[in-house]
Design an enzyme around this catalytic site. Structure first.
Site, PDB file in Angstrom:
ATOM      1  N   TYR A 141       0.849  -1.190   0.000  1.00  0.00           N
ATOM      2  CA  TYR A 141       0.000   0.000   0.000  1.00  0.00           C
ATOM      3  C   TYR A 141       0.886   1.242   0.000  1.00  0.00           C
ATOM      4  CZ  TYR A 141      -3.867   3.128   0.838  1.00  0.00           C
ATOM      5  OH  TYR A 141      -4.812   4.116   0.677  1.00  0.00           O
ATOM      6  N   GLN A 202     -10.803  -0.224   1.046  1.00  0.00           N
ATOM      7  CA  GLN A 202     -11.225  -1.104  -0.049  1.00  0.00           C
ATOM      8  C   GLN A 202     -10.029  -1.756  -0.734  1.00  0.00           C
ATOM      9  OE1 GLN A 202     -11.817   2.125   0.210  1.00  0.00           O
ATOM     10  NE2 GLN A 202     -11.459   3.248  -1.703  1.00  0.00           N
ATOM     11  N   ASN A 225      -3.538   6.004   5.978  1.00  0.00           N
ATOM     12  CA  ASN A 225      -4.265   6.795   6.972  1.00  0.00           C
ATOM     13  C   ASN A 225      -4.974   5.896   7.981  1.00  0.00           C
ATOM     14  OD1 ASN A 225      -6.564   5.818   5.701  1.00  0.00           O
ATOM     15  ND2 ASN A 225      -6.939   7.700   4.558  1.00  0.00           N
ATOM     16  N   SER A 248       5.305   9.589  13.695  1.00  0.00           N
ATOM     17  CA  SER A 248       6.762   9.605  13.551  1.00  0.00           C
ATOM     18  C   SER A 248       7.427  10.143  14.814  1.00  0.00           C
ATOM     19  CB  SER A 248       7.171  10.476  12.366  1.00  0.00           C
ATOM     20  OG  SER A 248       6.666   9.950  11.165  1.00  0.00           O
ATOM     21  N   GLN A 270      11.036  15.425  11.654  1.00  0.00           N
ATOM     22  CA  GLN A 270       9.928  14.526  11.994  1.00  0.00           C
ATOM     23  C   GLN A 270       8.670  15.294  12.340  1.00  0.00           C
ATOM     24  OE1 GLN A 270      10.302  11.102  11.427  1.00  0.00           O
ATOM     25  NE2 GLN A 270      12.021  12.185  10.494  1.00  0.00           N
ATOM     26  N   HIS A 273       6.021  15.923   9.653  1.00  0.00           N
ATOM     27  CA  HIS A 273       5.159  14.847   9.142  1.00  0.00           C
ATOM     28  C   HIS A 273       3.700  15.116   9.496  1.00  0.00           C
ATOM     29  CE1 HIS A 273       7.646  11.886   7.219  1.00  0.00           C
ATOM     30  NE2 HIS A 273       8.525  11.922   8.205  1.00  0.00           N
ATOM     31  N   GLU A 338      11.676   5.514  17.632  1.00  0.00           N
ATOM     32  CA  GLU A 338      11.745   5.061  16.238  1.00  0.00           C
ATOM     33  C   GLU A 338      13.105   5.431  15.640  1.00  0.00           C
ATOM     34  OE1 GLU A 338       9.298   5.761  12.032  1.00  0.00           O
ATOM     35  OE2 GLU A 338       9.098   7.198  13.677  1.00  0.00           O
ATOM     36  N   HIS A 339      13.472   6.696  15.745  1.00  0.00           N
ATOM     37  CA  HIS A 339      14.766   7.193  15.253  1.00  0.00           C
ATOM     38  C   HIS A 339      15.559   7.753  16.424  1.00  0.00           C
ATOM     39  CE1 HIS A 339      11.816   8.004  11.902  1.00  0.00           C
ATOM     40  NE2 HIS A 339      12.696   7.272  11.253  1.00  0.00           N
ATOM     41  N   ASP A 372      15.847   8.239   5.863  1.00  0.00           N
ATOM     42  CA  ASP A 372      14.524   8.197   5.237  1.00  0.00           C
ATOM     43  C   ASP A 372      14.604   7.925   3.747  1.00  0.00           C
ATOM     44  OD1 ASP A 372      13.021   8.588   7.496  1.00  0.00           O
ATOM     45  OD2 ASP A 372      12.859  10.758   7.263  1.00  0.00           O
ATOM     46  N   GLU A 426       1.035 -36.326  29.499  1.00  0.00           N
ATOM     47  CA  GLU A 426       0.011 -35.357  29.126  1.00  0.00           C
ATOM     48  C   GLU A 426      -1.342 -36.014  28.861  1.00  0.00           C
ATOM     49  OE1 GLU A 426       1.548 -33.141  25.833  1.00  0.00           O
ATOM     50  OE2 GLU A 426       2.980 -32.017  27.052  1.00  0.00           O
ATOM     51  N   HIS A 431      -0.547 -39.936  20.660  1.00  0.00           N
ATOM     52  CA  HIS A 431       0.799 -39.403  20.458  1.00  0.00           C
ATOM     53  C   HIS A 431       1.836 -40.434  20.910  1.00  0.00           C
ATOM     54  CE1 HIS A 431      -1.173 -35.525  20.017  1.00  0.00           C
ATOM     55  NE2 HIS A 431      -0.005 -34.938  19.751  1.00  0.00           N
TER      56      HIS A 431
END
Length: 441
Positions: A141, A202, A225, A248, A270, A273, A338-339, A372, A426, A431
């Site tokens: 995506y 979708q 999103n 971010s 950042q 963003h 993250e960074h 990035d 068990e 088994h």
């Protein structure tokens, strides 16, 4: 009148690690409200159900409703390989060169991550090992329209292809027919096999369940999103997903010797963003924190996205004063950013103590922005503290591992005795007997 004079100074949260309330203050700073938006969830559930039941017709209907793109059939929404190559020819020579350089670096780095099948033979002839194979088909995506990120195409598609994924299907919305040539060019360079100009929940549904025109995939990767993120969460289990990413983040540890303008801009990188992005600076030099704050206020009026940056800095940023760099590392590990930029004289000295970070940028010259786009390592990274247990996207995310077990007659006899004892313990008689049949008299 000068815009700089008209801009009110930014208010930045200040914390001190030695304060007795610091732990609570830090927790409040890091808190991110991920409470489910029930309205979004209900809309997504309906979209997923409709696409699962009605396939192409539902995708076409939602594409008309949400993107304003009229198409009578799905083949009108599929981008040909020739069209991808055309996009590569349309972009400027400078853009093409930059994309190709970045792609080469990303590919070279990820080729080092290749994992091979392995096995070993025990003394009695028993063979144990692991077979590593790529996924058959992956969906990617990519956000579309004005919010288009060709770098995301490179970072998601190239590791998949290096892993050996046979078919990579990209979906990218084109709201009101707005096509981003750089995104299509990146798809051409990355070796994407098929591209459909659809988006939203979708598109996630089409990839997860399959339609008459879009085959179902094994895994869906890539940012989107809230509707896309919610849809990915919903279809997990039917397909694999990369992660549910939060806003971010950047955390900079600085010894007070880096140009404060550099650090201010790194924090902006950042913050621009979105308003929920989080930028944190940690230093053992209080005067330096003041210098960076002055740089923030000086440079903010020069930024195209200053309104977004200002909200992000005022609502979620923080400058944290610590006792020393070891204390800074401790705070960083708690945050698990993250960074992480180690903007210090000797970053290698700090590195062994860093336990939790998505990507670590070493030294004053290593801006997060390079990661990035073109450093080579993947920019798809764990957020919201998940670096405590997650890793960057890589070749390994597009591979599966199967255990290999091949017992010799002697090995089956000996291990059969062990399995029998455990199985009967068990209460699983079948088994036990299955193993016992192979025990030599």
């Amino acid at each position: 009148m000068n815009d700089t004079n008209m801009t009110a100074e930014v208010s930045i949260t200040r914390l001190t690690s030695s304060d007795k309330c610091f732990g609570e203050q830090l927790s409040n700073l890091l808190a991110w409200d991920e409470a489910a938006d029930h309205k979004v969830h209900d809309v997504v559930k309906e979209i997923l159900s409709q696409v699962k039941s009605h396939g192409d017709s539902a995708v076409l209907d939602y594409t008309r409703r949400f993107d304003g793109v009229l198409a009578a059939a799905m083949d009108e929404l599929e981008v040909s390989r020739d069209r991808l190559e055309e996009a590569l020819g349309k972009i400027s020579a400078e853009q093409k060169s930059a994309l190709e350089t970045a792609a080469d670096r990303v590919r070279s780095y990820h080729e080092k991550q290749q994992q091979a099948s392995w096995s070993y033979t025990e003394s009695d002839g028993t063979v144990l090992g692991q077979q590593v194979v790529a996924m058959d088909r992956v969906g990617l995506y990519v956000p579309g329209g004005k919010a288009a990120y060709p770098s995301s195409v490179l970072m998601n598609a190239i590791p998949a292809k290096v892993a050996g994924v046979e078919e990579l299907i990209m979906v990218v919305p084109t709201p009101k027919g707005e096509v981003n040539e750089l995104v299509l060019a990146a798809a051409a360079i990355s070796g994407v096999d098929r591209v459909f100009t659809i988006g939203g929940a979708q598109a996630v549904a089409a990839l997860a369940y399959g339609t008459e025109s879009i085959p179902a995939v094994d895994k869906i990767v890539g940012p989107g999103n809230i509707y896309v993120a919610t849809a990915k969460r919903e279809v997990f289990g039917v397909v694999g997903i990369d992660m549910i990413a939060g806003p971010s983040e950047i955390l900079v540890i600085c010894d007070g010797q880096t140009d404060p303008d550099w650090i201010a801009m790194d924090l902006f990188s950042q913050a621009e963003h979105d308003e929920n992005a989080q930028s944190i600076l940690i230093s053992d030099d209080k005067d330096y924190l003041d210098q960076v704050e002055r740089s923030v206020n000086k440079l903010l009026p020069t930024m195209e996205r200053q309104d977004i940056i200002k909200v992000s800095i005022e609502s979620r940023a923080a400058f944290i004063e610590v006792s020393d760099l070891a204390d800074a590392v401790d705070v960083s590990n708690r945050i698990a950013p993250e960074h992480l930029e180690l903007s210090v004289e000797d970053p290698d000295a700090l590195l062994p103590a860093i336990r939790h970070a998505g990507a670590i940028f070493m030294g004053r010259y290593t801006a997060e922005a390079l990661g990035d786009y073109c450093a080579g390592p993947n920019h798809v990274l764990p957020t919201s503290g998940t670096a405590r247990f997650s890793s960057p996207l890589g070749v390994y995310d597009f591979q599966k591992r199967s255990s290999i077990i091949k017992f010799s007659a002697d090995g089956a006899s000996e291990m059969g005795k062990v399995a029998s004892v455990l199985a009967r313990g068990e209460g699983l008689t079948a088994h036990a007997r299955s193993a016992e049949y192979r025990i030599k008299p």
